[in-house]
Design a protein around this motif. Sequence first.
Motif, PDB file in Angstrom:
ATOM      1  N   GLU A  10       9.570  23.452  11.400  1.00 40.88           N
ATOM      2  CA  GLU A  10       9.163  22.074  11.970  1.00 40.88           C
ATOM      3  C   GLU A  10       8.714  21.768  13.460  1.00 40.88           C
ATOM      4  O   GLU A  10       7.803  21.206  13.744  1.00 40.88           O
ATOM      5  N   LYS A  11       9.674  22.212  14.241  1.00 44.83           N
ATOM      6  CA  LYS A  11       9.455  22.224  15.576  1.00 44.83           C
ATOM      7  C   LYS A  11       8.197  23.052  16.043  1.00 44.83           C
ATOM      8  O   LYS A  11       7.559  22.226  16.744  1.00 44.83           O
ATOM      9  N   ASN A  36       1.254  19.767  16.680  1.00 39.85           N
ATOM     10  CA  ASN A  36       0.201  18.374  16.482  1.00 39.85           C
ATOM     11  C   ASN A  36       0.689  17.178  17.113  1.00 39.85           C
ATOM     12  O   ASN A  36       1.084  16.216  16.748  1.00 39.85           O
ATOM     13  N   ASN A  37       0.989  17.453  18.577  1.00 40.41           N
ATOM     14  CA  ASN A  37       1.459  16.085  19.602  1.00 40.41           C
ATOM     15  C   ASN A  37       2.395  15.441  19.023  1.00 40.41           C
ATOM     16  O   ASN A  37       2.562  14.239  19.281  1.00 40.41           O
ATOM     17  N   GLY A  38       3.590  16.233  18.556  1.00 39.69           N
ATOM     18  CA  GLY A  38       4.585  15.851  18.238  1.00 39.69           C
ATOM     19  C   GLY A  38       4.822  14.863  16.833  1.00 39.69           C
ATOM     20  O   GLY A  38       5.912  14.844  16.239  1.00 39.69           O
ATOM     21  N   ALA A  39       3.514  15.235  16.075  1.00 44.85           N
ATOM     22  CA  ALA A  39       3.650  14.469  14.663  1.00 44.85           C
ATOM     23  C   ALA A  39       3.814  15.516  13.723  1.00 44.85           C
ATOM     24  O   ALA A  39       3.386  16.917  14.113  1.00 44.85           O
ATOM     25  N   LEU A  40       4.504  15.288  12.570  1.00 47.63           N
ATOM     26  CA  LEU A  40       4.707  16.401  11.747  1.00 47.63           C
ATOM     27  C   LEU A  40       3.837  16.146  10.385  1.00 47.63           C
ATOM     28  O   LEU A  40       3.697  15.364   9.652  1.00 47.63           O
ATOM     29  N   CYS A  91      -2.762  23.193   8.477  1.00 47.59           N
ATOM     30  CA  CYS A  91      -1.734  22.044   9.156  1.00 47.59           C
ATOM     31  C   CYS A  91      -0.645  21.698   8.023  1.00 47.59           C
ATOM     32  O   CYS A  91       0.321  21.470   8.395  1.00 47.59           O
ATOM     33  N   TYR A  94       2.951  26.835   9.440  1.00 47.09           N
ATOM     34  CA  TYR A  94       3.904  26.962  10.688  1.00 47.09           C
ATOM     35  C   TYR A  94       5.284  27.385  10.329  1.00 47.09           C
ATOM     36  O   TYR A  94       5.798  27.327   9.165  1.00 47.09           O
ATOM     37  N   ALA A 126       5.725  23.103  14.191  1.00 44.10           N
ATOM     38  CA  ALA A 126       4.629  22.219  13.547  1.00 44.10           C
ATOM     39  C   ALA A 126       4.420  21.045  14.329  1.00 44.10           C
ATOM     40  O   ALA A 126       3.160  20.620  14.641  1.00 44.10           O
ATOM     41  N   ARG A 127       5.342  20.381  14.875  1.00 42.05           N
ATOM     42  CA  ARG A 127       5.337  19.185  15.901  1.00 42.05           C
ATOM     43  C   ARG A 127       4.674  19.811  17.106  1.00 42.05           C
ATOM     44  O   ARG A 127       3.887  18.839  17.567  1.00 42.05           O
TER      45      ARG A 127
END
Length: 255
Positions: free
Chosen positions: A119-120, A126-130, A62, A116, A122-123
């Motif tokens: 960033e998109k 992870n449920n929207g978190a970076l 992650c 990843y 990655a989020r």
Amino acid sequence: MKKILLAATAALALVPMSFGASASEKVEFPKEKWSFSGNFGKFDRMQLQRGLQVYKEVCASCHSLKYVAFRNLEALGYSEDQVKAFAAEYEFPTLDDEGSEIKRKGLPSDHFPSPYPNEKFARASNNGALPPDLSLMTKAREHGPDYVFHLLTGYDEPPQGMTVMDGMHYNKYFADGNFQIAMAKQINDDQVTYADGTKATADQISRDITAFLHWAAEPKLEVRNSTGLRVTIYMVIFTILAYFLKRRIWARLEK
Ligand code: HEC
């Protein structure tokens, strides 16, 4: 007049207190003992190697570590060939002579790749978190390594009356997020099997990865410490010399 001044001084003294009371300061961070703490601190190479193993096996899926190049790992006690082999375990995109995208093996000069593509992605994973890059993490947070260590071991049942939001996890050290963090508990006893045979308790694993991340953030810590020591010794000797010189010069006048 005196009273007014006194009152003004008292008021000024209180100002920093009210500003300083941010959420993170309400949490107590017990001070941990690190091999690298203090002016004579040094990294424990075996601990850094264990930490690298934890990063690779647990965190790398992650978190990126973009400021660390594979060749930097020689500082952990690995040989050039070991670093070469380590880098070759990774693949990087490149173009062939016709311009089509292909993969090439990692080189010592490559940096740890991000898990990843962007960033998109990655989020979305992870449920929207970076998940932030970990290269400078121990320097970026107040309490540094102590923070990272306690965050990793700070997962618990939420206190009575607190509803933890969907996809979030209660962590008593994650004050900035109201004690709710998007990263689930990552470290459990025996999560890794250490190559050097060290017993892999959750506490040990968390310490090792934290030490490794602190090395990543401050690879020159030991050089700085030993320079500091040399400068201090120099200053002490210089002061003693200056003192005796002064006595000699003034001796004639003081008679
Ligand atoms: C499954 C994905 C995942 C894994 C594996 C993972 N993390 Fe995280 N991590 C996250 C996410 C997502 C966040 C962002 C949390 C938030 O902002 O709520 C995060 C945040 C963090 C933070 C920053 C907290 C802060 O103060 O902002 C640290 C430090 C951290 N992780 C360390 C680690 C370490 C060390 C490991 C390996 C032992 C690890 N993580 C493994 C997903 C992961």
